[in-house]
Design a protein around this motif. Structure first.
Motif, PDB file in Angstrom:
ATOM      1  N   ARG A   1      29.829  38.028  31.155  1.00  0.00           N
ATOM      2  CA  ARG A   1      30.035  39.112  32.117  1.00  0.00           C
ATOM      3  C   ARG A   1      28.845  40.067  32.066  1.00  0.00           C
ATOM      4  NH1 ARG A   1      35.942  40.709  29.915  1.00  0.00           N
ATOM      5  NH2 ARG A   1      36.730  38.578  29.787  1.00  0.00           N
ATOM      6  N   GLU A   2      28.389  40.479  33.234  1.00  0.00           N
ATOM      7  CA  GLU A   2      27.249  41.393  33.312  1.00  0.00           C
ATOM      8  C   GLU A   2      27.647  42.653  34.065  1.00  0.00           C
ATOM      9  OE1 GLU A   2      24.549  40.961  31.618  1.00  0.00           O
ATOM     10  OE2 GLU A   2      25.067  38.905  31.017  1.00  0.00           O
ATOM     11  N   PHE A   3      27.318  43.803  33.516  1.00  0.00           N
ATOM     12  CA  PHE A   3      27.662  45.090  34.114  1.00  0.00           C
ATOM     13  C   PHE A   3      26.605  45.499  35.151  1.00  0.00           C
ATOM     14  CE2 PHE A   3      28.301  49.669  34.416  1.00  0.00           C
ATOM     15  CZ  PHE A   3      29.669  49.741  34.511  1.00  0.00           C
ATOM     16  N   THR A   4      26.531  44.718  36.210  1.00  0.00           N
ATOM     17  CA  THR A   4      25.676  45.019  37.360  1.00  0.00           C
ATOM     18  C   THR A   4      26.507  44.722  38.597  1.00  0.00           C
ATOM     19  OG1 THR A   4      24.834  42.758  37.530  1.00  0.00           O
ATOM     20  CG2 THR A   4      23.578  44.293  36.121  1.00  0.00           C
ATOM     21  N   VAL A   5      26.075  45.213  39.742  1.00  0.00           N
ATOM     22  CA  VAL A   5      26.786  44.905  40.984  1.00  0.00           C
ATOM     23  C   VAL A   5      26.814  43.401  41.192  1.00  0.00           C
ATOM     24  CG1 VAL A   5      26.680  45.095  43.501  1.00  0.00           C
ATOM     25  CG2 VAL A   5      26.336  47.120  42.085  1.00  0.00           C
ATOM     26  N   GLU A   6      25.653  42.743  40.971  1.00  0.00           N
ATOM     27  CA  GLU A   6      25.582  41.289  41.137  1.00  0.00           C
ATOM     28  C   GLU A   6      26.508  40.579  40.151  1.00  0.00           C
ATOM     29  OE1 GLU A   6      22.157  43.402  42.594  1.00  0.00           O
ATOM     30  OE2 GLU A   6      22.849  43.258  40.541  1.00  0.00           O
ATOM     31  N   GLY A   7      26.540  41.057  38.925  1.00  0.00           N
ATOM     32  CA  GLY A   7      27.407  40.463  37.910  1.00  0.00           C
ATOM     33  C   GLY A   7      28.877  40.622  38.244  1.00  0.00           C
ATOM     34  N   LYS A   8      29.241  41.777  38.752  1.00  0.00           N
ATOM     35  CA  LYS A   8      30.637  42.025  39.130  1.00  0.00           C
ATOM     36  C   LYS A   8      31.029  41.178  40.337  1.00  0.00           C
ATOM     37  CE  LYS A   8      30.286  46.597  37.205  1.00  0.00           C
ATOM     38  NZ  LYS A   8      30.263  48.038  37.430  1.00  0.00           N
ATOM     39  N   ASN A   9      30.137  41.077  41.323  1.00  0.00           N
ATOM     40  CA  ASN A   9      30.424  40.241  42.489  1.00  0.00           C
ATOM     41  C   ASN A   9      30.524  38.772  42.094  1.00  0.00           C
ATOM     42  OD1 ASN A   9      30.670  42.306  44.359  1.00  0.00           O
ATOM     43  ND2 ASN A   9      28.482  42.313  44.824  1.00  0.00           N
ATOM     44  N   ASP A  10      29.693  38.326  41.173  1.00  0.00           N
ATOM     45  CA  ASP A  10      29.780  36.947  40.696  1.00  0.00           C
ATOM     46  C   ASP A  10      31.117  36.707  40.001  1.00  0.00           C
ATOM     47  OD1 ASP A  10      28.418  34.308  40.215  1.00  0.00           O
ATOM     48  OD2 ASP A  10      28.807  34.899  38.129  1.00  0.00           O
ATOM     49  N   LEU A  11      31.548  37.669  39.180  1.00  0.00           N
ATOM     50  CA  LEU A  11      32.841  37.560  38.502  1.00  0.00           C
ATOM     51  C   LEU A  11      33.982  37.471  39.519  1.00  0.00           C
ATOM     52  CD1 LEU A  11      34.630  37.755  35.904  1.00  0.00           C
ATOM     53  CD2 LEU A  11      34.586  40.220  36.245  1.00  0.00           C
ATOM     54  N   ILE A  12      33.969  38.345  40.515  1.00  0.00           N
ATOM     55  CA  ILE A  12      35.007  38.323  41.551  1.00  0.00           C
ATOM     56  C   ILE A  12      35.036  36.964  42.236  1.00  0.00           C
ATOM     57  CG2 ILE A  12      35.702  39.292  43.783  1.00  0.00           C
ATOM     58  CD1 ILE A  12      34.402  41.980  42.738  1.00  0.00           C
ATOM     59  N   ASN A  13      33.873  36.452  42.599  1.00  0.00           N
ATOM     60  CA  ASN A  13      33.809  35.146  43.272  1.00  0.00           C
ATOM     61  C   ASN A  13      34.288  34.019  42.365  1.00  0.00           C
ATOM     62  OD1 ASN A  13      32.936  36.156  45.745  1.00  0.00           O
ATOM     63  ND2 ASN A  13      30.803  36.162  45.076  1.00  0.00           N
ATOM     64  N   LYS A  14      33.942  34.068  41.087  1.00  0.00           N
ATOM     65  CA  LYS A  14      34.404  33.037  40.139  1.00  0.00           C
ATOM     66  C   LYS A  14      35.933  33.078  40.022  1.00  0.00           C
ATOM     67  CE  LYS A  14      30.518  31.371  38.153  1.00  0.00           C
ATOM     68  NZ  LYS A  14      29.738  30.846  39.256  1.00  0.00           N
ATOM     69  N   LEU A  15      36.496  34.282  39.986  1.00  0.00           N
ATOM     70  CA  LEU A  15      37.951  34.402  39.906  1.00  0.00           C
ATOM     71  C   LEU A  15      38.615  33.815  41.146  1.00  0.00           C
ATOM     72  CD1 LEU A  15      38.200  37.980  38.352  1.00  0.00           C
ATOM     73  CD2 LEU A  15      38.749  35.810  37.223  1.00  0.00           C
ATOM     74  N   HIS A  16      38.048  34.086  42.309  1.00  0.00           N
ATOM     75  CA  HIS A  16      38.584  33.494  43.541  1.00  0.00           C
ATOM     76  C   HIS A  16      38.501  31.968  43.486  1.00  0.00           C
ATOM     77  CE1 HIS A  16      38.017  37.409  45.983  1.00  0.00           C
ATOM     78  NE2 HIS A  16      39.289  37.258  45.654  1.00  0.00           N
ATOM     79  N   GLU A  17      37.366  31.428  43.034  1.00  0.00           N
ATOM     80  CA  GLU A  17      37.197  29.973  42.931  1.00  0.00           C
ATOM     81  C   GLU A  17      38.240  29.357  42.008  1.00  0.00           C
ATOM     82  OE1 GLU A  17      33.202  29.267  41.565  1.00  0.00           O
ATOM     83  OE2 GLU A  17      32.330  30.271  43.323  1.00  0.00           O
ATOM     84  N   LYS A  18      38.655  30.088  40.988  1.00  0.00           N
ATOM     85  CA  LYS A  18      39.630  29.580  40.017  1.00  0.00           C
ATOM     86  C   LYS A  18      41.071  29.822  40.471  1.00  0.00           C
ATOM     87  CE  LYS A  18      36.490  30.064  36.119  1.00  0.00           C
ATOM     88  NZ  LYS A  18      36.403  28.662  35.786  1.00  0.00           N
ATOM     89  N   GLY A  19      41.264  30.406  41.658  1.00  0.00           N
ATOM     90  CA  GLY A  19      42.602  30.579  42.206  1.00  0.00           C
ATOM     91  C   GLY A  19      43.273  31.890  41.840  1.00  0.00           C
ATOM     92  N   PHE A  20      42.507  32.964  41.783  1.00  0.00           N
ATOM     93  CA  PHE A  20      43.055  34.277  41.454  1.00  0.00           C
ATOM     94  C   PHE A  20      42.793  35.262  42.585  1.00  0.00           C
ATOM     95  CE2 PHE A  20      42.597  32.214  37.413  1.00  0.00           C
ATOM     96  CZ  PHE A  20      43.646  32.687  36.654  1.00  0.00           C
ATOM     97  N   ILE A  21      43.709  36.194  42.768  1.00  0.00           N
ATOM     98  CA  ILE A  21      43.521  37.348  43.632  1.00  0.00           C
ATOM     99  C   ILE A  21      42.993  38.458  42.732  1.00  0.00           C
ATOM    100  CG2 ILE A  21      44.727  39.089  44.993  1.00  0.00           C
ATOM    101  CD1 ILE A  21      46.763  36.906  45.717  1.00  0.00           C
ATOM    102  N   VAL A  22      42.071  39.278  43.251  1.00  0.00           N
ATOM    103  CA  VAL A  22      41.412  40.278  42.405  1.00  0.00           C
ATOM    104  C   VAL A  22      41.723  41.691  42.873  1.00  0.00           C
ATOM    105  CG1 VAL A  22      39.191  41.102  41.524  1.00  0.00           C
ATOM    106  CG2 VAL A  22      39.534  38.650  41.941  1.00  0.00           C
ATOM    107  N   SER A  23      42.187  42.508  41.924  1.00  0.00           N
ATOM    108  CA  SER A  23      42.359  43.937  42.204  1.00  0.00           C
ATOM    109  C   SER A  23      41.324  44.726  41.409  1.00  0.00           C
ATOM    110  CB  SER A  23      43.771  44.409  41.852  1.00  0.00           C
ATOM    111  OG  SER A  23      43.963  44.441  40.463  1.00  0.00           O
ATOM    112  N   TYR A  24      40.951  45.848  41.981  1.00  0.00           N
ATOM    113  CA  TYR A  24      40.012  46.781  41.349  1.00  0.00           C
ATOM    114  C   TYR A  24      40.851  47.934  40.829  1.00  0.00           C
ATOM    115  CZ  TYR A  24      36.120  50.153  41.172  1.00  0.00           C
ATOM    116  OH  TYR A  24      35.193  51.089  40.776  1.00  0.00           O
ATOM    117  N   ASN A  25      40.852  48.107  39.509  1.00  0.00           N
ATOM    118  CA  ASN A  25      41.767  49.042  38.853  1.00  0.00           C
ATOM    119  C   ASN A  25      41.117  50.379  38.515  1.00  0.00           C
ATOM    120  OD1 ASN A  25      43.356  46.781  38.925  1.00  0.00           O
ATOM    121  ND2 ASN A  25      43.356  46.439  36.738  1.00  0.00           N
TER     122      ASN A  25
END
Length: 180
Positions: free
Chosen positions: A79-103
């Motif tokens: 995990r990387e604490f950058t905008v690009e890193g966060k967007n990559d994480l969100i996309n990876k979660l979607h690819e793995k079948g998850f819905i993502v909330s921002y808390n």
């Protein structure tokens, strides 16, 4: 991640996991209250999911051996604490079948300059009971900012229960569905 013992004919526990990113993954955000963090919740579309998505061992330094021994992963994801890193994480979660909330963006010390560039977030937490009991404001403005910038997001309210009495039953998620 799984809680099948909670399920019965009238109730389905949602399978989810909160995922943290910190400016410094080797520091505790509790010991460094001025450090920005980002918390996403990954809600599994498949309620039989048992894999911890986007696992990063740097974030398990405070976990018990019991917790670590029960973690099932598909390998490590850095995990990387950058905008690009966060967007990559969100996309990876979607690819793995998850819905993502921002808390709880305010509690996380994030502002519009941080979150407006996050892509593909499904849900924004606009009320967090634990944050409200600890003098942080609600996050309705985050939802409004995202809508104003053309993001298509839903909102939710939670209690952020960590098994303490003062943060229980202050908010919850209710889903209207044809069946469990």
């Amino acid at each position: 991640m799984k809680a099948p013992y909670l399920n019965d004919k009238d109730f389905l526990a949602l399978v989810s996991l909160e995922i943290m990113l910190k400016e410094d993954p080797n520091e505790s955000s509790l010991g460094k209250p001025d450090m920005k963090v980002t918390h996403f919740n990954a809600f599994a579309l498949n309620q039989q999911e048992t894999i911890t998505p986007c696992y990063d061992k740097r974030y398990d330094i405070y976990s018990s051996d019991y917790t670590l021994s029960r973690t099932k992963t598909e390998g490590e994801y850095r995990r990387e604490f950058t905008v690009e890193g966060k967007n990559d994480l969100i996309n990876k979660l979607h690819e793995k079948g998850f819905i993502v909330s921002y808390n709880h963006p305010s509690w996380s010390l994030e502002d519009e300059l941080d979150y407006i560039n996050y892509e593909n977030i499904d849900i924004v937490e606009i009320y967090n009971g634990d944050c409200m009991t600890n003098t942080y404001c609600d996050d309705e403005h985050v939802f409004e900012d995202m809508l104003r910038h053309g993001k298509k997001v839903y909102c939710m309210c939670t209690d952020d229960n960590h098994n303490a009495r003062e943060d229980s039953f202050l908010g919850w998620v209710n889903i209207e569905a044809d069946n469990l």
